[in-house]
Scaffold this motif. Structure first.
Motif, short mmCIF file in Angstrom:
data_model
loop_
_atom_site.label_atom_id
_atom_site.label_comp_id
_atom_site.label_asym_id
_atom_site.label_seq_id
_atom_site.Cartn_x
_atom_site.Cartn_y
_atom_site.Cartn_z
N THR A 34 0.84 -1.19 0.00
CA THR A 34 0.00 0.00 0.00
C THR A 34 0.88 1.24 0.00
O THR A 34 1.83 1.33 0.79
N VAL A 35 0.59 2.17 -0.90
CA VAL A 35 1.26 3.46 -0.96
C VAL A 35 0.24 4.52 -0.57
O VAL A 35 -0.87 4.56 -1.12
N LEU A 36 0.62 5.39 0.36
CA LEU A 36 -0.22 6.52 0.76
C LEU A 36 0.53 7.80 0.43
O LEU A 36 1.74 7.91 0.69
N ALA A 37 -0.17 8.78 -0.13
CA ALA A 37 0.46 10.06 -0.45
C ALA A 37 -0.57 11.17 -0.37
O ALA A 37 -1.76 10.95 -0.62
N ALA A 38 -0.09 12.37 -0.02
CA ALA A 38 -0.97 13.52 0.13
C ALA A 38 -1.00 14.41 -1.10
O ALA A 38 -1.75 15.37 -1.14
N ALA A 39 -0.17 14.10 -2.11
CA ALA A 39 -0.10 14.94 -3.30
C ALA A 39 0.09 14.05 -4.53
O ALA A 39 0.65 12.95 -4.43
N PRO A 40 -0.42 14.47 -5.72
CA PRO A 40 -1.06 15.76 -5.99
C PRO A 40 -2.45 15.90 -5.38
O PRO A 40 -2.95 17.00 -5.22
N VAL A 41 -3.11 14.77 -5.09
CA VAL A 41 -4.31 14.74 -4.26
C VAL A 41 -4.12 13.57 -3.29
O VAL A 41 -3.33 12.66 -3.55
N GLY A 42 -4.83 13.58 -2.19
CA GLY A 42 -4.70 12.48 -1.26
C GLY A 42 -5.20 11.18 -1.87
O GLY A 42 -6.29 11.14 -2.45
N TYR A 43 -4.40 10.12 -1.76
CA TYR A 43 -4.82 8.84 -2.32
C TYR A 43 -4.18 7.68 -1.57
O TYR A 43 -3.15 7.83 -0.89
N ALA A 44 -4.79 6.53 -1.71
CA ALA A 44 -4.23 5.25 -1.27
C ALA A 44 -4.12 4.38 -2.51
O ALA A 44 -5.03 4.32 -3.33
N CYS A 45 -2.99 3.70 -2.64
CA CYS A 45 -2.73 2.85 -3.80
C CYS A 45 -2.38 1.46 -3.28
O CYS A 45 -1.37 1.29 -2.59
N HIS A 46 -3.20 0.49 -3.60
CA HIS A 46 -3.00 -0.89 -3.14
C HIS A 46 -2.56 -1.75 -4.33
O HIS A 46 -3.14 -1.65 -5.42
N TYR A 47 -1.55 -2.58 -4.13
CA TYR A 47 -1.07 -3.39 -5.24
C TYR A 47 -0.73 -4.82 -4.82
O TYR A 47 -0.46 -5.10 -3.65
N GLU A 48 -0.76 -5.70 -5.80
CA GLU A 48 -0.34 -7.09 -5.65
C GLU A 48 0.58 -7.40 -6.83
O GLU A 48 0.21 -7.16 -7.98
N LEU A 49 1.76 -7.93 -6.53
CA LEU A 49 2.79 -8.13 -7.54
C LEU A 49 3.30 -9.56 -7.50
O LEU A 49 3.61 -10.09 -6.43
#
Length: 215
Positions: A34-49
């Motif tokens: 999971t990647v969390l970031a506040a920019a350029p807009v707040g988002y959560a990015c979940h991945y499976e590799l």
């Protein structure tokens, strides 16, 4: 897959955010992150590799979500060809424009054949995915092939849009054990551990040992 006992955590240095991943690398790599970031807009990015035993990417599922929108992309590589499927709900562009940014590209890629010759995915802002070419090419072996550059093509996944573009990168092991990663507009000397996982990516992220601070 069962329980994933290994875990890594990075603190972002470019924007407020972090990446947390659980993984096993016994037979190639399998990871959930999971990647969390506040920019350029707040988002959560979940991945499976998932890679094959030689660390070539086999499958990458990623979903990004924020207030009022969600996007998903699946990339699969088989017999040298990429298959890309996408999903989208809500309006990411509205969130970006409200925050003073340009509209996003569409998720995925119109012509997956543009990725022909790429064996690695690179999720923007994710130090974990830098390990893929490092391990696939054996660059983590300190002192071996120092100064020898490896030019490669990657499937670069932009966030939060999840637009996929072909990108050329150059990985070069250095005499001091670091690995230089360079593209058209950037260059960074990565500090990695014996497994090829990033400890420090200058300007992007630094790995944290929970309860102990920076590793």
């Amino acid at each position: 897959m069962g329980l994933l006992s290994a875990g890594l955590f990075w603190e972002r240095r470019d924007v407020p955010g972090a990446e947390q991943v659980r993984l096993t690398d016994r037979d190639g790599l399998y990871a959930q992150g999971t990647v969390l970031a506040a920019a350029p807009v707040g988002y959560a990015c979940h991945y499976e590799l998932q890679t094959d035993p030689g660390w070539t990417t086999a499958r990458f599922d990623v979903r990004a979500e924020g207030a009022g929108w969600t996007r998903g992309v699946r990339l699969e590589l088989a017999a040298g060809r990429w298959r890309v499927t996408t999903s989208e709900q809500g309006d990411l562009d509205a969130a970006l424009v409200a925050a003073g940014h340009a509209r996003a590209g569409l998720p995925g890629i119109e012509d997956p054949d543009q990725l022909y010759g790429a064996f690695d995915v690179d999720l923007a802002g994710s130090p974990l995915t830098n390990t893929l070419p490092i391990r696939r090419l054996g660059l983590q072996t300190k002192g071996d092939n120092a100064g020898v550059s490896h030019r490669l093509s990657v499937a670069w996944v932009l966030v939060p849009s999840l637009e996929v573009v072909q990108a050329d990168q150059i990985y070069t092991p250095l005499d001091d054990g670091r690995i230089r990663c360079a593209g058209e507009t950037f260059a960074a000397d990565l500090t990695v551990d014996d497994g090829g996982f990033v400890v420090d990516y200058p300007g992007l992220a630094r790995r944290i040992t929970p309860g102990r601070g920076s590793s």
